[in-house]
Design a protein around this motif. Sequence first.
Motif, PDB file in Angstrom:
ATOM      1  N   LEU A  11       0.796  -1.217   0.000  1.00 23.42           N
ATOM      2  CA  LEU A  11       0.000   0.000   0.000  1.00 23.42           C
ATOM      3  C   LEU A  11       0.831   1.270   0.000  1.00 23.42           C
ATOM      4  N   ILE A  12       2.147   1.118   0.146  1.00 26.56           N
ATOM      5  CA  ILE A  12       2.985   2.327   0.086  1.00 26.56           C
ATOM      6  C   ILE A  12       3.937   2.261  -1.090  1.00 26.56           C
ATOM      7  N   ALA A  13       3.501   1.549  -2.117  1.00 30.00           N
ATOM      8  CA  ALA A  13       4.345   1.451  -3.306  1.00 30.00           C
ATOM      9  C   ALA A  13       4.635   2.819  -3.894  1.00 30.00           C
ATOM     10  N   VAL A  14       3.650   3.713  -3.798  1.00 29.94           N
ATOM     11  CA  VAL A  14       3.846   5.044  -4.339  1.00 29.94           C
ATOM     12  C   VAL A  14       4.875   5.835  -3.564  1.00 29.94           C
ATOM     13  N   LEU A  15       5.232   5.367  -2.363  1.00 28.23           N
ATOM     14  CA  LEU A  15       6.199   6.072  -1.538  1.00 28.23           C
ATOM     15  C   LEU A  15       7.488   5.267  -1.406  1.00 28.23           C
ATOM     16  N   CYS A  20      18.485   7.522  -1.723  1.00 26.37           N
ATOM     17  CA  CYS A  20      18.994   8.563  -2.619  1.00 26.37           C
ATOM     18  C   CYS A  20      20.502   8.600  -2.476  1.00 26.37           C
ATOM     19  N   ASN A  21      21.199   8.908  -3.572  1.00 23.61           N
ATOM     20  CA  ASN A  21      22.651   9.030  -3.411  1.00 23.61           C
ATOM     21  C   ASN A  21      22.999  10.388  -2.827  1.00 23.61           C
ATOM     22  N   THR A 110       2.680  13.525  -6.829  1.00 25.88           N
ATOM     23  CA  THR A 110       3.911  12.931  -6.327  1.00 25.88           C
ATOM     24  C   THR A 110       5.044  13.954  -6.367  1.00 25.88           C
ATOM     25  N   VAL A 111       5.786  14.049  -5.267  1.00 24.07           N
ATOM     26  CA  VAL A 111       6.912  14.988  -5.170  1.00 24.07           C
ATOM     27  C   VAL A 111       8.198  14.192  -4.989  1.00 24.07           C
ATOM     28  N   ARG A 112       9.175  14.464  -5.840  1.00 24.94           N
ATOM     29  CA  ARG A 112      10.485  13.813  -5.781  1.00 24.94           C
ATOM     30  C   ARG A 112      11.545  14.858  -5.463  1.00 24.94           C
ATOM     31  N   PRO A 113      12.767  14.434  -5.108  1.00 23.40           N
ATOM     32  CA  PRO A 113      13.807  15.407  -4.731  1.00 23.40           C
ATOM     33  C   PRO A 113      14.050  16.485  -5.778  1.00 23.40           C
ATOM     34  N   GLY A 114      13.982  16.119  -7.059  1.00 20.45           N
ATOM     35  CA  GLY A 114      14.236  17.102  -8.105  1.00 20.45           C
ATOM     36  C   GLY A 114      13.196  18.198  -8.195  1.00 20.45           C
ATOM     37  N   GLN A 179      13.244   7.922   1.608  1.00 23.45           N
ATOM     38  CA  GLN A 179      12.017   8.051   0.825  1.00 23.45           C
ATOM     39  C   GLN A 179      12.350   8.706  -0.514  1.00 23.45           C
ATOM     40  N   THR A 180      11.932   8.086  -1.591  1.00 26.49           N
ATOM     41  CA  THR A 180      12.270   8.620  -2.917  1.00 26.49           C
ATOM     42  C   THR A 180      11.208   9.568  -3.455  1.00 26.49           C
ATOM     43  N   GLU A 181       9.999   9.485  -2.919  1.00 25.57           N
ATOM     44  CA  GLU A 181       8.926  10.384  -3.358  1.00 25.57           C
ATOM     45  C   GLU A 181       7.847  10.378  -2.292  1.00 25.57           C
ATOM     46  N   PHE A 182       7.159  11.490  -2.145  1.00 23.56           N
ATOM     47  CA  PHE A 182       6.044  11.516  -1.206  1.00 23.56           C
ATOM     48  C   PHE A 182       4.790  12.018  -1.901  1.00 23.56           C
TER      49      PHE A 182
END
Length: 435
Positions: A11-15, A20-21, A110-114, A179-182
Amino acid sequence: MFAKLARTGFLIAVLGVAGCNQKSMTDFVPEGANKQLPEKVLAEMRAKGMNRNAPIVGRIFKEENVVEVWKQKTNGRYEVIATYPICRYSGKLGPKYTEGDRQAPEGFYTVRPGQMNPKSGYHLSFNIGYPNAYDRANGRTGSNLMVHGACSSSGCYSMNDPQIEEIYAFARDAFKGGQTEFQIQAFPFRMTAANMARYRNDPNYDFWKMLKVGYDNFEITKVPPKVDVCEKRYVFNQVAPDGQSFNPTGACPMSTTPDPLKVAYGAYQKTYDAAFASAINTSTPAPKASIAGVKEASVVSDWSKRRARGERVTIEPPSMNHDGTVTENTERMGRIDSPLGRKMAALDAEKAAKKRAEEQKLAMIAAAKAEKERAKAEALAAKEAAKNKAAQPVETTATVAADATAPATDAQTADNGDGSRLSQIKKKLFGMFGG
């Protein structure tokens, strides 16, 4: 039960939490965007069983005017850790339709580091990811839709600077934790039975009913839902058969819902249906204004384009009424302060100056014509007066002589005295005897 599901990662596949490097982290968090969370918040996190670098999810509610940050606990479920009042968002309730409609988006993003921007002109910001797969499938356009500071918005969710610093810190720490995206869940309001009943006649109601499925999944599980799009609509926590996937514009596959979630959702829906039926007959606050679909979005978008060109437009964007008419406050007009705006203002000033000069020229011509007409009228009047004078009778010499020989009146005789009477007697005697 749901904690176990969360720990399995379904259920948290989207997260996803792949690491992160170091390069990506130092790139997106330079000096100046490293403000730490207050100790009070950290203490509350510890009390709730939250790791400082645990994953997060953001929830936005327009009508309630709040942004919530939820954080994962050690049991895999999420709990709200911070709530912030939105300083400003533009537009009305309802989704964003087109570039320039000044609507703050609604949906699952979805928000990613970039997408994090520590060098934002609005203090700090992050792009929420509009348009997403659903938006693109439905032909919706727009770009650079943010959550940011500076309390200024033309389609974004704007916070004040201390608030965005804390929200930014929550995201930064979660990314550092792996976390790669939230997920950002943006709603028009808390999707309770009472609120849904209030807005049941709104033109956006079907869209909101679709979002509510994702809202309910989160309320039940306290885990961000897995989000997919097929047949141009959102689907939540669905599992496609092996080898099949969700195509945003294609037919939905024969997907299934995990049994525990299916049972929990059915019980939740039964309670909701009863509450909804009751809310329809209950006096509630009047609904707030919402966007009237693509038509109003197009009207506002045109206003935005004219404003961007530097044209003089209403200060506030136009609004469409329920009967299809458009309302504009023409008492408050202006233009954006920009190079184009200043150029347009200069052109307007030049046109105004030419218009004034032309008006002055026409006024001078009119004055000269009036003066000429006045002089002509005076000349005609003088000529007419001379003509009238010439036509009047003139006193002749005979008339004057007759007047001179006329007998004197008694008064005249009396005035001449005795000398005059003697003279007259002499004249008579001379006439009788010769003289």
